[in-house]
Motif scaffolding. Sequence first.
Motif, short mmCIF file in Angstrom:
data_model
loop_
_atom_site.label_atom_id
_atom_site.label_comp_id
_atom_site.label_asym_id
_atom_site.label_seq_id
_atom_site.Cartn_x
_atom_site.Cartn_y
_atom_site.Cartn_z
N LEU A 130 33.80 93.78 26.54
CA LEU A 130 33.06 94.46 25.49
C LEU A 130 33.25 93.79 24.14
O LEU A 130 32.29 93.59 23.38
CB LEU A 130 33.47 95.93 25.42
CG LEU A 130 33.09 96.79 26.64
CD1 LEU A 130 33.62 98.21 26.48
CD2 LEU A 130 31.56 96.80 26.82
N ARG A 131 34.48 93.39 23.83
CA ARG A 131 34.72 92.68 22.57
C ARG A 131 34.05 91.30 22.58
O ARG A 131 33.57 90.82 21.55
CB ARG A 131 36.22 92.56 22.30
CG ARG A 131 36.85 93.87 21.84
CD ARG A 131 38.31 93.69 21.50
NE ARG A 131 39.12 93.42 22.69
CZ ARG A 131 40.44 93.24 22.68
NH1 ARG A 131 41.11 93.27 21.53
NH2 ARG A 131 41.10 93.03 23.79
N GLN A 132 34.02 90.69 23.76
CA GLN A 132 33.35 89.40 23.90
C GLN A 132 31.86 89.54 23.58
O GLN A 132 31.28 88.71 22.86
CB GLN A 132 33.54 88.89 25.32
CG GLN A 132 32.88 87.56 25.63
CD GLN A 132 33.02 87.20 27.10
OE1 GLN A 132 32.99 88.07 27.98
NE2 GLN A 132 33.19 85.91 27.38
N LEU A 133 31.21 90.59 24.09
CA LEU A 133 29.80 90.80 23.80
C LEU A 133 29.57 91.16 22.34
O LEU A 133 28.55 90.78 21.75
CB LEU A 133 29.24 91.89 24.72
CG LEU A 133 29.18 91.52 26.21
CD1 LEU A 133 28.69 92.70 27.03
CD2 LEU A 133 28.31 90.29 26.45
N HIS A 134 30.53 91.87 21.74
CA HIS A 134 30.43 92.17 20.31
C HIS A 134 30.48 90.87 19.49
O HIS A 134 29.69 90.68 18.55
CB HIS A 134 31.55 93.11 19.89
CG HIS A 134 31.54 93.46 18.44
ND1 HIS A 134 30.59 94.27 17.88
CD2 HIS A 134 32.38 93.08 17.43
CE1 HIS A 134 30.82 94.38 16.58
NE2 HIS A 134 31.89 93.68 16.29
N ARG A 135 31.40 89.98 19.87
CA ARG A 135 31.47 88.68 19.18
C ARG A 135 30.19 87.87 19.40
O ARG A 135 29.71 87.20 18.49
CB ARG A 135 32.68 87.88 19.68
CG ARG A 135 34.03 88.44 19.27
CD ARG A 135 35.13 87.42 19.50
NE ARG A 135 35.20 86.96 20.88
CZ ARG A 135 35.92 87.53 21.83
NH1 ARG A 135 36.64 88.61 21.55
NH2 ARG A 135 35.93 87.04 23.06
N LEU A 136 29.64 87.96 20.61
CA LEU A 136 28.41 87.24 20.90
C LEU A 136 27.28 87.74 20.01
O LEU A 136 26.46 86.93 19.52
CB LEU A 136 28.03 87.40 22.37
CG LEU A 136 26.71 86.75 22.77
CD1 LEU A 136 26.75 85.24 22.59
CD2 LEU A 136 26.36 87.12 24.21
N ASN A 137 27.20 89.05 19.80
CA ASN A 137 26.19 89.59 18.89
C ASN A 137 26.25 88.89 17.54
O ASN A 137 25.23 88.48 16.98
CB ASN A 137 26.40 91.10 18.69
CG ASN A 137 25.59 91.93 19.67
OD1 ASN A 137 24.42 91.69 19.89
ND2 ASN A 137 26.24 92.91 20.25
N LYS A 138 27.45 88.77 17.02
CA LYS A 138 27.62 88.15 15.70
C LYS A 138 27.27 86.66 15.74
O LYS A 138 26.67 86.13 14.78
CB LYS A 138 29.06 88.35 15.21
CG LYS A 138 29.40 89.81 14.90
CD LYS A 138 30.78 89.93 14.32
CE LYS A 138 31.08 91.38 13.93
NZ LYS A 138 30.13 91.88 12.91
N ARG A 139 27.64 85.98 16.82
CA ARG A 139 27.30 84.56 16.93
C ARG A 139 25.79 84.37 16.97
O ARG A 139 25.25 83.44 16.33
CB ARG A 139 27.93 83.97 18.20
CG ARG A 139 29.45 83.92 18.20
CD ARG A 139 30.01 83.54 19.56
NE ARG A 139 29.82 82.13 19.87
CZ ARG A 139 30.20 81.58 21.03
NH1 ARG A 139 30.78 82.33 21.97
NH2 ARG A 139 29.99 80.30 21.26
N LEU A 140 25.09 85.21 17.71
CA LEU A 140 23.64 85.09 17.83
C LEU A 140 22.94 85.48 16.54
O LEU A 140 21.95 84.86 16.14
CB LEU A 140 23.14 85.92 19.00
CG LEU A 140 23.55 85.41 20.39
CD1 LEU A 140 23.26 86.45 21.46
CD2 LEU A 140 22.83 84.10 20.72
N GLU A 141 23.45 86.53 15.88
CA GLU A 141 22.84 86.97 14.63
C GLU A 141 22.95 85.90 13.54
O GLU A 141 22.10 85.83 12.64
CB GLU A 141 23.50 88.27 14.16
CG GLU A 141 23.12 89.49 14.99
CD GLU A 141 23.97 90.70 14.63
OE1 GLU A 141 24.87 90.56 13.75
OE2 GLU A 141 23.75 91.77 15.22
N ALA A 142 23.99 85.07 13.63
CA ALA A 142 24.20 84.04 12.61
C ALA A 142 23.31 82.82 12.81
O ALA A 142 23.24 81.96 11.92
CB ALA A 142 25.67 83.61 12.61
N LEU A 143 22.62 82.74 13.94
CA LEU A 143 21.79 81.56 14.22
C LEU A 143 20.48 81.63 13.45
O LEU A 143 19.93 82.71 13.23
CB LEU A 143 21.49 81.48 15.71
CG LEU A 143 22.65 81.20 16.65
CD1 LEU A 143 22.18 81.30 18.10
CD2 LEU A 143 23.24 79.81 16.39
N PRO A 144 19.94 80.49 13.06
CA PRO A 144 18.59 80.47 12.48
C PRO A 144 17.58 81.06 13.46
O PRO A 144 17.66 80.85 14.68
CB PRO A 144 18.33 78.98 12.24
CG PRO A 144 19.70 78.37 12.12
CD PRO A 144 20.57 79.16 13.05
#
Length: 291
Positions: A130-144
Motif C-alpha cells: 500500500l505504501r509502495q502504491l502511495h509512493r507510485l502515485n506521487k512519482r506519476l503525479e510528478a511526471l510531465p
Amino acid sequence: MTRLAHISDLHFDRVDPAIVKGLRDELNHDRPDLVIVSGDLTQRAYREEYRSAGAFLRSLESPVLAVPGNHDITYIHLAQRFLDPYARWRRFIAREIEPTWTNDQVAVIGLNTARRMAWGFDWSKGRFGLRQLHRLNKRLEALPEHLFRIIVAHHPLHPPAHAPDLDVVGRADDALACFRRNRVGLVLAGHLHRGYVHVDEIDQGDAPRLLVVQASTATSTRLRGEPNAYHRITVRPGGRVHLEVRAWDGARWVAVAARDQGAKLTMGELPFHAPEVEEIAGRENAPAGLG
C-alpha cells in the motif's frame, strides 16, 4: 518514436548459451532506446549467477532498466534474505530496485513486487504494498503530462484466460486502479514464462487504454510449453503502441504473432525449440523459489 526491448525471466545459470549469445547479438545489432528486464535475472540468487547476469546486461549497448523477481532473493541464506535481500542486486546489477527512465516521449517506472516473506508456504507470488502504491502515485503525479507512462514489474496482474488458476500478484486490483487513475498506458511483466497480452476493458476516456503485456522467458531452459521469446515495442507519438513478439527458432530470433489474454497456445503456431539443456517446469503453481 521510442523503441524498447522487453526481456524477462533470464534465470542465469539455467540458460542456453546459444540463446544468450543470440539475444545479445540481436539487441546490439538493432539497438533499442532502452532494454527493460522484468525480473528473475538469476535462478537461486547465487553470487555466480548474479555475476553472469550482470555481465550479460553490461554487454548490451543500450541503457538497461531492471527490476527484481522472486528468484533474485535468496532462499538459502535466510539472514541475507531477511536483513539485506538486495545486497547482491545492488552489487552486480544496479543500485536501484525501482528505477525510472525517461526521454521526451515516455516514462518507464520500475516496481519491485518480490517479497522476502509472505503468508503461507509459497513466497514466490509477489505483492504490491500500500505504501509502495502511495509512493507510485506521487512519482506519476510528478511526471510531465505529455509523457506516455509505462510500468515494469515482475509478477502478473492477469492470468491467461485458459489457465485462470495461475496466481497473480497480491493487490493486483489496487495496482490496476492506481495505474488507471494515473493514465498508465502499458504494463510489462513476466514470472509465468508465458507470453500474452491483456487489453483493459475499462474505458478511461481520453486516457490511453491500459495494455498489460506478459513475457515468456527470454533465455531460460525452464520452459512451460512455449518457446523462448522477448518483445520489441515501439511507442509512437500520441501513445500508439506497436508490439512485436520475437521467438527463438533454434538458430535465430523470428517475429511471431502476439496472443491476447484469452488465447491458448497451440504448438505448431510458434517455432518451438528445446534448449541445449531442456528443463520443462512441470508444475503450474510451483512452490517458493521454483516459480
